[in-house]
Write an enzyme that holds these catalytic residues in place. Structure first.
Site, short mmCIF file in Angstrom:
data_model
loop_
_atom_site.label_atom_id
_atom_site.label_comp_id
_atom_site.label_asym_id
_atom_site.label_seq_id
_atom_site.Cartn_x
_atom_site.Cartn_y
_atom_site.Cartn_z
N LYS A 103 0.84 -1.21 0.00
CA LYS A 103 0.00 0.00 0.00
C LYS A 103 0.87 1.25 0.00
O LYS A 103 0.67 2.17 -0.79
CB LYS A 103 -0.89 0.02 1.24
N ASN A 104 1.90 1.26 0.85
CA ASN A 104 2.69 2.48 1.04
C ASN A 104 3.73 2.71 -0.04
O ASN A 104 4.39 3.74 -0.06
CB ASN A 104 3.34 2.49 2.43
N CYS A 149 -5.04 11.74 12.59
CA CYS A 149 -5.77 10.48 12.77
C CYS A 149 -5.43 9.98 14.18
O CYS A 149 -4.77 10.65 14.96
CB CYS A 149 -5.37 9.48 11.71
N ARG A 162 -0.75 14.79 11.99
CA ARG A 162 0.02 14.37 10.81
C ARG A 162 0.39 15.63 10.00
O ARG A 162 -0.14 15.86 8.94
CB ARG A 162 -0.77 13.39 9.97
N ASP A 175 4.69 0.63 11.86
CA ASP A 175 3.46 0.04 11.32
C ASP A 175 3.25 -1.40 11.76
O ASP A 175 2.17 -1.96 11.54
CB ASP A 175 3.46 0.10 9.78
N ARG A 200 -8.62 -0.37 4.50
CA ARG A 200 -7.74 0.62 3.87
C ARG A 200 -6.42 -0.03 3.46
O ARG A 200 -5.78 0.41 2.51
CB ARG A 200 -7.45 1.78 4.84
C1 EPZ Z 1 4.16 6.91 6.00
O1 EPZ Z 1 3.41 7.94 6.59
C2 EPZ Z 1 3.24 5.70 5.96
N1 EPZ Z 1 2.06 6.01 5.14
C3 EPZ Z 1 2.80 5.35 7.38
O2 EPZ Z 1 2.00 4.16 7.29
C4 EPZ Z 1 4.05 5.03 8.21
O3 EPZ Z 1 3.67 4.78 9.53
C5 EPZ Z 1 5.00 6.25 8.16
O4 EPZ Z 1 5.31 6.58 6.80
C6 EPZ Z 1 6.29 5.98 8.90
O5 EPZ Z 1 6.91 4.87 8.36
C7 EPZ Z 1 2.20 5.98 3.80
O6 EPZ Z 1 3.27 5.72 3.26
C8 EPZ Z 1 0.97 6.27 3.00
P1 EPZ Z 1 6.27 10.33 8.06
P2 EPZ Z 1 3.98 9.48 6.59
O7 EPZ Z 1 6.14 11.56 7.24
O8 EPZ Z 1 4.67 9.75 5.31
C9 EPZ Z 1 6.16 13.56 11.48
C10 EPZ Z 1 0.16 2.77 7.69
O9 EPZ Z 1 -0.29 2.24 8.71
N2 EPZ Z 1 6.13 14.54 10.37
O10 EPZ Z 1 7.51 9.51 7.96
O11 EPZ Z 1 2.88 10.35 7.02
C11 EPZ Z 1 4.85 12.79 11.58
O12 EPZ Z 1 3.90 13.52 12.31
C12 EPZ Z 1 0.62 4.22 7.72
O13 EPZ Z 1 0.30 2.19 6.58
C13 EPZ Z 1 6.20 15.88 10.66
O14 EPZ Z 1 6.28 16.28 11.82
O15 EPZ Z 1 5.05 9.37 7.77
C14 EPZ Z 1 5.26 11.53 12.26
O16 EPZ Z 1 5.33 11.74 13.66
C15 EPZ Z 1 0.44 4.84 9.09
N3 EPZ Z 1 6.16 16.78 9.63
C16 EPZ Z 1 6.67 11.28 11.72
O17 EPZ Z 1 7.12 12.54 11.20
C17 EPZ Z 1 6.06 16.38 8.33
O18 EPZ Z 1 6.05 17.24 7.42
C18 EPZ Z 1 6.72 10.24 10.61
O19 EPZ Z 1 5.95 10.73 9.58
C19 EPZ Z 1 5.99 15.00 8.05
C20 EPZ Z 1 6.03 14.09 9.08
#
Ligand code: EPZ
Length: 431
Positions: free
Chosen positions: A35-36, A130, A135, A320, A412
């Site tokens: 998915k990701n 969420c 996020r 995850d 999802r």
């Molecule tokens: C991706 O989310 C995945 N989703 C998530 O999977 C996964 O948990 C996450 O990466 C971490 O591996 C998809 O790929 C669609 P991040 P993403 O940006 O890109 C903070 C699932 O269950 N952050 O690496 O949103 C954020 O709040 C989902 O399949 C900022 O602060 O993850 C979080 O605490 C859940 N500012 C941390 O970084 C930003 O601009 C990691 O977020 C971006 C992120």
């Protein structure tokens, strides 16, 4: 029984799953496309003008459907042929994303980079938070501004524009955010000159994105030091790529096999993508073997040993898989701990597992899991995608009947999870 490919869902969503637990799983299944990985590589089509992107091994998931609807709303013509999806992109794309679609899924933020690079403007309602925490997309927006974008947020909508082309430059990510890495790699693809992004996410999904960008003509060099170098091009051409196997889905079924003391095989995995999980499973005494792209889980007379885990960006233990691992450790034979360092609040599932007889206490960002002998079936609710998966595998191992509500979260990210579990001998029913 070899599971093979499922027919695509019509997406009427059954919201409740009934599980009759205590049956050791037996049989063979195959992983879905990740998915990701699929979500960002689908957004790559927005870098095209009058060209076509074809993707194989696209999973049949609710979030994929949402991305398809979002891309269609921007003018992309999409043909779904089982797990192959063909994206025919017009010369002129629309550049406004509807609130309804944007709020359905955080990954809608992935249209920002490619649309801005290709059309010079984009309006995108901010993705919702969420149950696993806020996020934000501040790192995405900061990088785009550094590339020359003008960005303002009005009434919860991001309005981004750029005069002429985005400008390639060196960008340092304050945190190796997966989404920010993906958005900026796509933005850099049509920028003027070279972009170097440092401290990028190193999840396998990033490699998949790099391959898909290369297949439409973008020179991408991933550097071992955690950076990526991208030469902006004037026009991308049609391409054909495939989605990697879903490492998180694979971990979920691995843990289902371990928790039910079953004997299962999972085909089409990439062992190196799940190294951290396999290391922890080995440390906890689980019995399994890995041959090429197949993992086999064996029954074991002994309960798991307790382990300590801290979730980290890849190649660390994946956040995850944290809820599913907590479910498995809830019936280990001692006290385990899981520290969640990536998201603010990813322990909502714990109270639901405790309804099933688990003994999990949360102290700030650490779950303290005191193993119990057995879980009992109960009525529980999925708060998010991976929490739902954790409750399902707990229900498979529990004595008696478990009802998992709010399955909409699970659809999802888990293709036909009911059919896959039934093929492994589980007694599950959708209500
Ligand atoms: C991706 O989310 C995945 N989703 C998530 O999977 C996964 O948990 C996450 O990466 C971490 O591996 C998809 O790929 C669609 P991040 P993403 O940006 O890109 C903070 C699932 O269950 N952050 O690496 O949103 C954020 O709040 C989902 O399949 C900022 O602060 O993850 C979080 O605490 C859940 N500012 C941390 O970084 C930003 O601009 C990691 O977020 C971006 C992120």
């Amino acid at each position: 029984m070899n599971f093979g490919k499922i027919e695509r869902r019509s997406f009427e969503i059954e919201n409740t799953m009934k599980i009759n637990g205590g049956i050791p799983l037996k049989g063979t299944i195959k992983t879905q496309g990740a998915k990701n990985a699929a979500l960002p590589v689908m957004a790559v089509c927005l870098l095209l003008k009058g060209e076509t992107l074809t993707l194989d091994n696209v999973p049949d998931l609710y979030d994929i459907n949402t991305m398809i609807e979002t891309l269609k709303s921007l003018g992309v013509e999409i043909e779904v042929k089982n797990s192959q999806v063909v994206f025919k992109v017009p010369d002129e794309l629309k550049w406004e994303v509807s609130e309804n679609l944007a709020r359905k899924m955080r990954a809608s933020s992935l249209v920002l980079g490619p649309l801005l690079a290709n059309c010079g403007k984009v309006s995108l309602p901010l993705p919702g938070g969420c149950s696993i925490g806020s996020r934000p997309i501040d790192l995405h927006l900061k990088g785009l501004k550094q590339m020359g974008a003008y960005i303002e947020i009005q009434n919860g909508v991001v309005h981004a524009s750029v005069k002429g082309k985005l400008r390639g430059r060196r960008i340092y990510l304050d945190f190796p955010s997966v989404g920010a890495t993906e958005n900026l790699m796509m933005a850099a693809s049509l920028a003027q000159g070279e972009t170097i992004i440092e401290n990028i996410a190193r999840e396998p999904e990033i490699d998949n994105l790099a391959d898909t960008l290369r297949c439409i003509g973008v020179p991408v060099e991933l550097e071992g030091t955690g950076g990526v170098r991208i030469q902006g091009i004037d026009k991308a051409h049609s391409g054909h790529d495939k989605v990697i196997p879903d490492r998180i889905e694979a971990c979920t079924y691995i843990l289902a096999g371990v928790m039910t003391n079953g004997h299962i095989k999972i085909e089409d995995i990439v062992p190196s993508h799940i190294d951290a999980i396999l290391a922890k499973l080995e440390e906890s005494g689980a019995k399994f073997s890995v041959k090429k792209n197949v993992i086999e889980i064996f029954p074991s007379k002994k309960k798991l040993h307790p382990v300590s885990i801290k979730t980290m960006p890849y190649p660390g233990f994946p956040t995850d898989s944290q809820p599913q691992m907590a479910a498995a450790l809830s019936i280990a034979k001692g006290v385990s701990t899981i520290e969640e360092s990536v998201f603010q609040a990813r322990f909502l599932y714990a109270q639901e597992l405790n309804r099933m007889g688990a003994d999990i206490k949360i102290s700030r960002d650490v779950a303290i899991i005191r193993g119990v002998d057995k879980l009992q079936g109960a009525n529980v609710k999925a708060s998010d995608l991976r929490a739902g998966a954790a409750l399902i595998i707990a229900g498979l191992a529990a004595q008696g009947e478990t009802i998992v509500d709010d399955m909409v979260h699970v659809w999802r990210g888990y293709e036909a999870i009911d059919k896959k579990l039934k093929s492994l001998g589980a007694q599950v029913e959708l209500l």
